[in-house]
Design a protein around this motif. Structure first.
Motif: not given
Length: 323
Positions: A172-178, A250-251, A291-293, A302-303
């Motif tokens: 859940i937490e990982f999904w919320l950060m997009g 979420l982004v 940058c994220a990858r 991404i967020s």
């Protein structure tokens, strides 16, 4: 204005080429161009470019443009530069739906995306329905958006409290950060279709929205159905945001910061900078995703980067602003 547009467009193309080149398996600009031109003899290069990086880049560009378009629409409709696409509760509703699917529906991609989208639309629909009873519709939308967002956020916290702390809660937490790590051509097609419908719909409403920037009373005098235009524009923008969030999570900040960058760059405050806002939204999100990858051994959500970049860019805007 043409020189500014040409400069930003050239910068976006350069960033796309860099995004196609950079990664765990790096390619030179020449190798990327050979794949695009169809002259490359390396099948692995085709797989990397067309199978992995290009769909992700296309998805990032569409999401950045969509969030910027929605953010600009919200700021025009509410006549408030601090309004973001989640003001009506779409982000909170989508987050609740995704968490519900992870805990109670097995956590499959279809279940997460479907429940996220459904709950986001339900929360926004409830906000609009309740706001219709208030005299000041704009203020009513904001206030009821706060109420419905709080209720959805409370439900999200309740689900997180009862979730498995070793499997479900981290998911859940990982999904919320997009993130765009599951990008596919199917997602590109889905968001591309909705994005096209949103652009056409808002383009048809552009003059009425421009008149509404003068105020509701002036718009009424000039023959604009303010209520219908407001709810129509917000519905289109919210639908676009909901489909984006349901697919990639979420982004944050893009819908808020891209319109500000466009106004600062074009020196205009009206709808004429909407196209620039979409291009800049794509550019900022593409830089953040690249940058994220590439900057760290493990890919960052991404967020984390969009929040950092958005805060820095907003600080620069505030320092340069005279008001």
């Amino acid at each position: 204005m043409r020189k500014k547009t040409l400069f930003v467009g050239s910068l976006l193309i350069l960033c796309i080429m860099m995004a196609l080149s950079l990664g765990r398996y790096s390619l030179s600009f020449k190798e990327v161009l050979e794949v695009i031109m169809g002259t490359s003899k390396e099948s692995l290069h085709y797989t990397v470019v067309y199978g992995m990086r290009l769909p992700r880049i296309m998805l990032v560009l569409l999401c950045g443009s969509g969030l910027a378009l929605a953010g600009h629409t919200y700021q025009v409709v509410f006549r408030n530069p601090l309004v973001s696409p989640d003001v009506l509760g779409v982000s909170a509703g989508c987050s609740f739906g995704a968490a519900f699917a992870m805990v109670f529906l097995g956590g499959g991609l279809m279940a997460i995306g479907g429940m996220s989208f459904l709950c986001g639309i339900v929360v926004v629909s409830l906000t609009m329905l309740l706001a219709r009873r208030m005299r000041n519709k704009t203020l009513g939308l904001v206030l009821w958006g706060i109420v419905t967002s709080s209720i959805a956020s409370s439900g999200l916290m309740l689900i997180k409290y009862g979730a498995d702390p070793y499997k479900q809660l981290p998911a859940i937490e990982f999904w919320l950060m997009g993130g765009f790590y599951q990008a596919s051509w199917q997602q590109v097609g889905a968001i591309g279709l909705i994005f096209s419908i949103a652009i056409v719909s808002l383009y048809l409403l552009r003059w009425k929205l421009k008149v509404m920037m003068l105020g509701d009373e002036a718009a009424h005098v000039l023959g604009v159905n303010v209520k219908a235009v407001r709810y129509g524009a917000l519905s289109v923008a919210t639908f676009l945001v909901a489909i984006i969030i349901s697919l990639v999570g979420l982004v944050s900040w893009i819908g808020l910061i891209a319109p500000h960058l466009a106004k600062l760059y074009t020196k205009k405050e009206d709808l004429s900078c909407m196209t620039m806002a979409m291009v800049l939204g794509s550019l900022v999100l593409l830089i953040a995703d690249t940058c994220a990858r590439t900057l760290f051994p493990a890919e960052l959500p991404i967020s984390i980067l969009t929040s950092f970049m958005g805060a820095i860019l907003l600080a620069i805007i505030l320092l340069q602003s005279k008001q």
